[in-house]
Design a protein around this motif. Structure first.
Motif, PDB file in Angstrom:
ATOM      1  N   GLY A 169       0.488  -1.180   0.041  1.00 57.99           N
ATOM      2  CA  GLY A 169       0.291   0.209  -0.040  1.00 57.99           C
ATOM      3  C   GLY A 169       1.293   1.365   0.155  1.00 57.99           C
ATOM      4  O   GLY A 169       0.525   2.261   0.429  1.00 57.99           O
ATOM      5  N   HIS A 170       2.055   1.108  -0.256  1.00 53.46           N
ATOM      6  CA  HIS A 170       2.918   2.041  -0.531  1.00 53.46           C
ATOM      7  C   HIS A 170       3.397   2.851  -1.664  1.00 53.46           C
ATOM      8  O   HIS A 170       4.324   3.177  -2.227  1.00 53.46           O
ATOM      9  CB  HIS A 170       4.000   2.399   0.038  1.00 53.46           C
ATOM     10  CG  HIS A 170       4.018   1.639   1.922  1.00 53.46           C
ATOM     11  ND1 HIS A 170       3.630   2.080   2.412  1.00 53.46           N
ATOM     12  CD2 HIS A 170       4.228  -0.267   1.971  1.00 53.46           C
ATOM     13  CE1 HIS A 170       3.632   1.354   3.907  1.00 53.46           C
ATOM     14  NE2 HIS A 170       4.126   0.900   3.432  1.00 53.46           N
ATOM     15  N   LYS A 171       2.371   2.773  -3.212  1.00 55.47           N
ATOM     16  CA  LYS A 171       2.403   3.146  -3.723  1.00 55.47           C
ATOM     17  C   LYS A 171       3.353   4.970  -3.751  1.00 55.47           C
ATOM     18  O   LYS A 171       3.580   5.478  -5.000  1.00 55.47           O
ATOM     19  CB  LYS A 171       1.421   3.781  -4.535  1.00 55.47           C
ATOM     20  CG  LYS A 171       1.498   2.422  -5.900  1.00 55.47           C
ATOM     21  CD  LYS A 171       0.186   2.774  -6.781  1.00 55.47           C
ATOM     22  CE  LYS A 171      -0.895   1.688  -6.887  1.00 55.47           C
ATOM     23  NZ  LYS A 171      -2.448   1.713  -7.682  1.00 55.47           N
ATOM     24  N   ASP A 172       2.349   5.912  -3.116  1.00 58.28           N
ATOM     25  CA  ASP A 172       3.029   6.809  -3.211  1.00 58.28           C
ATOM     26  C   ASP A 172       4.347   7.575  -2.029  1.00 58.28           C
ATOM     27  O   ASP A 172       5.074   7.840  -3.134  1.00 58.28           O
ATOM     28  CB  ASP A 172       1.696   7.985  -2.332  1.00 58.28           C
ATOM     29  CG  ASP A 172       1.008   8.322  -3.116  1.00 58.28           C
ATOM     30  OD1 ASP A 172       0.388   8.198  -4.007  1.00 58.28           O
ATOM     31  OD2 ASP A 172      -0.546   8.798  -1.806  1.00 58.28           O
ATOM     32  N   ARG A 173       4.271   6.084  -1.553  1.00 60.50           N
ATOM     33  CA  ARG A 173       5.979   6.826  -1.028  1.00 60.50           C
ATOM     34  C   ARG A 173       7.034   5.703  -2.020  1.00 60.50           C
ATOM     35  O   ARG A 173       7.815   7.003  -2.133  1.00 60.50           O
ATOM     36  CB  ARG A 173       6.296   5.923   0.348  1.00 60.50           C
ATOM     37  CG  ARG A 173       7.296   5.681   0.366  1.00 60.50           C
ATOM     38  CD  ARG A 173       7.308   4.966   2.149  1.00 60.50           C
ATOM     39  NE  ARG A 173       8.469   4.798   2.716  1.00 60.50           N
ATOM     40  CZ  ARG A 173       9.140   3.463   3.421  1.00 60.50           C
ATOM     41  NH1 ARG A 173       7.834   2.408   3.694  1.00 60.50           N
ATOM     42  NH2 ARG A 173      10.222   3.386   4.262  1.00 60.50           N
ATOM     43  N   LEU A 174       6.925   4.704  -2.809  1.00 63.18           N
ATOM     44  CA  LEU A 174       7.628   4.765  -3.901  1.00 63.18           C
ATOM     45  C   LEU A 174       7.407   5.677  -4.874  1.00 63.18           C
ATOM     46  O   LEU A 174       8.546   6.348  -5.958  1.00 63.18           O
ATOM     47  CB  LEU A 174       7.437   3.757  -4.477  1.00 63.18           C
ATOM     48  CG  LEU A 174       7.589   2.566  -5.866  1.00 63.18           C
ATOM     49  CD1 LEU A 174       8.571   2.598  -6.084  1.00 63.18           C
ATOM     50  CD2 LEU A 174       6.636   2.020  -6.978  1.00 63.18           C
ATOM     51  N   ARG A 175       6.495   6.787  -5.581  1.00 61.21           N
ATOM     52  CA  ARG A 175       6.353   7.549  -6.608  1.00 61.21           C
ATOM     53  C   ARG A 175       7.611   8.720  -5.593  1.00 61.21           C
ATOM     54  O   ARG A 175       8.132   9.574  -6.896  1.00 61.21           O
ATOM     55  CB  ARG A 175       4.938   8.122  -7.203  1.00 61.21           C
ATOM     56  CG  ARG A 175       4.456   7.162  -7.858  1.00 61.21           C
ATOM     57  CD  ARG A 175       3.223   7.527  -7.998  1.00 61.21           C
ATOM     58  NE  ARG A 175       3.050   8.862  -8.816  1.00 61.21           N
ATOM     59  CZ  ARG A 175       1.949  10.131  -8.729  1.00 61.21           C
ATOM     60  NH1 ARG A 175       0.916   9.665  -7.884  1.00 61.21           N
ATOM     61  NH2 ARG A 175       2.022  11.184  -9.750  1.00 61.21           N
ATOM     62  N   GLU A 176       7.443   9.092  -4.811  1.00 57.52           N
ATOM     63  CA  GLU A 176       8.393  10.129  -4.491  1.00 57.52           C
ATOM     64  C   GLU A 176       9.595   8.907  -4.262  1.00 57.52           C
ATOM     65  O   GLU A 176      10.312  10.351  -4.501  1.00 57.52           O
ATOM     66  CB  GLU A 176       7.944  10.580  -2.816  1.00 57.52           C
ATOM     67  CG  GLU A 176       8.631  11.491  -1.829  1.00 57.52           C
ATOM     68  CD  GLU A 176       7.826  12.732  -2.662  1.00 57.52           C
ATOM     69  OE1 GLU A 176       9.653  13.561  -2.669  1.00 57.52           O
ATOM     70  OE2 GLU A 176       7.582  13.247  -3.566  1.00 57.52           O
ATOM     71  N   ALA A 177       9.833   8.254  -3.916  1.00 54.68           N
ATOM     72  CA  ALA A 177      11.608   8.003  -3.637  1.00 54.68           C
ATOM     73  C   ALA A 177      11.944   8.086  -5.262  1.00 54.68           C
ATOM     74  O   ALA A 177      13.161   8.272  -5.075  1.00 54.68           O
ATOM     75  CB  ALA A 177      11.259   5.866  -3.208  1.00 54.68           C
ATOM     76  N   VAL A 178      11.635   7.029  -6.125  1.00 55.91           N
ATOM     77  CA  VAL A 178      11.586   7.702  -7.586  1.00 55.91           C
ATOM     78  C   VAL A 178      11.702   9.259  -7.659  1.00 55.91           C
ATOM     79  O   VAL A 178      12.793   9.477  -8.637  1.00 55.91           O
ATOM     80  CB  VAL A 178      10.739   7.087  -8.659  1.00 55.91           C
ATOM     81  CG1 VAL A 178      10.716   7.045 -10.224  1.00 55.91           C
ATOM     82  CG2 VAL A 178      10.975   5.389  -8.127  1.00 55.91           C
ATOM     83  N   ARG A 179      11.381   9.995  -7.339  1.00 58.02           N
ATOM     84  CA  ARG A 179      11.798  11.434  -7.960  1.00 58.02           C
ATOM     85  C   ARG A 179      12.757  11.753  -7.411  1.00 58.02           C
ATOM     86  O   ARG A 179      13.455  12.856  -7.921  1.00 58.02           O
ATOM     87  CB  ARG A 179      10.295  11.616  -7.697  1.00 58.02           C
ATOM     88  CG  ARG A 179      10.600  13.530  -7.989  1.00 58.02           C
ATOM     89  CD  ARG A 179       8.731  14.423  -7.186  1.00 58.02           C
ATOM     90  NE  ARG A 179       9.104  15.568  -7.675  1.00 58.02           N
ATOM     91  CZ  ARG A 179       8.608  15.988  -9.439  1.00 58.02           C
ATOM     92  NH1 ARG A 179       8.443  15.087  -9.309  1.00 58.02           N
ATOM     93  NH2 ARG A 179       8.691  16.983  -9.525  1.00 58.02           N
ATOM     94  N   GLN A 180      12.998  11.521  -5.976  1.00 57.88           N
ATOM     95  CA  GLN A 180      13.415  11.998  -5.148  1.00 57.88           C
ATOM     96  C   GLN A 180      15.275  11.381  -5.876  1.00 57.88           C
ATOM     97  O   GLN A 180      16.508  12.175  -6.077  1.00 57.88           O
ATOM     98  CB  GLN A 180      13.742  11.228  -4.023  1.00 57.88           C
ATOM     99  CG  GLN A 180      12.906  12.254  -2.441  1.00 57.88           C
ATOM    100  CD  GLN A 180      12.835  11.384  -1.744  1.00 57.88           C
ATOM    101  OE1 GLN A 180      13.214  10.656  -0.932  1.00 57.88           O
ATOM    102  NE2 GLN A 180      11.488  12.389  -0.410  1.00 57.88           N
ATOM    103  N   LEU A 181      14.867  10.499  -6.169  1.00 57.63           N
ATOM    104  CA  LEU A 181      16.059   9.513  -6.762  1.00 57.63           C
ATOM    105  C   LEU A 181      16.496  10.205  -8.411  1.00 57.63           C
ATOM    106  O   LEU A 181      17.521  10.818  -8.820  1.00 57.63           O
ATOM    107  CB  LEU A 181      16.266   8.546  -7.104  1.00 57.63           C
ATOM    108  CG  LEU A 181      17.093   7.188  -8.383  1.00 57.63           C
ATOM    109  CD1 LEU A 181      18.452   7.367  -7.208  1.00 57.63           C
ATOM    110  CD2 LEU A 181      16.663   5.671  -7.837  1.00 57.63           C
TER     111      LEU A 181
END
Length: 190
Positions: A169-181
């Motif tokens: 359930g962490h899609k938003d967390r994934l999106r933000e982490a990819v953006r940060q990378l």
């Protein structure tokens, strides 16, 4: 020469099959999305699936290609920032956001697809993404090996962490982490 136009009933069946398959993968996972279940959910005979797609692998490829082709068209000619006309940094961030969503929104389908032997046309998609990413990186950071860094940025989206995060359930967390990378690469000074 143009391929023959698809009959209306064949087009409806194709769409019903793709929608049923996508739904089954999303709701019940790859194991439950058998050809029998997909045919029943689409309201077609199992033979129709095999006639149309050849195999489960062919159906999976068609589902993946549908989303990938849409993203390719958006990158080529869609509105900015994903399409042309935006600064390279904005385009790169928009691309990674769109790709992350494309994968995460159909995670079970993507997991099943990755488990298959590579489809003959799979490399066309990968080559397109690699060229797009590396050209934007080269514009932003000429000091980098844009091809390798681009590949390294994209590689985690095909890894085990993505399904784990999405299923938790962490899609938003994934999106933000990819953006940060991605931002960490494009914001570094030359």
């Amino acid at each position: 020469m143009n391929p023959p136009k698809e009959r209306a009933d064949a087009a409806r069946n194709r769409q019903a099959i793709l929608e049923a398959a996508r739904r089954l993968f999303a709701e019940e996972g790859a194991e439950a999305a058998t050809m029998d279940r997909i045919a029943a959910a689409a309201g077609v005979a199992k033979g129709t699936l095999f006639h149309r797609f050849g195999s489960r692998a062919g159906l999976l490829y068609e589902l993946i290609a549908d989303g990938a082709t849409g993203l390719m068209e958006a990158v080529r000619s869609g509105p900015p920032p994903l399409g042309p006309g935006a600064p390279a940094a904005d385009r790169l961030l928009a691309y990674f956001d769109a790709m992350t969503c494309l994968i995460a929104d159909d995670i079970e389908l993507n997991v099943a697809y990755q488990a298959l032997p590579p489809h003959p046309h799979r490399e066309e998609f990968h080559a397109f993404w690699a060229t797009h990413i590396s050209s934007l990186l080269h514009e932003l950071r000429p000091d980098l090996d844009a091809e390798v860094v681009g590949g390294l940025l994209l590689a985690p989206l095909g890894g085990e962490l993505v399904p784990y995060l999405v299923r938790a359930g962490h899609k938003d967390r994934l999106r933000e982490a990819v953006r940060q990378l991605v931002e960490s690469v494009i914001r570094q000074s030359a």
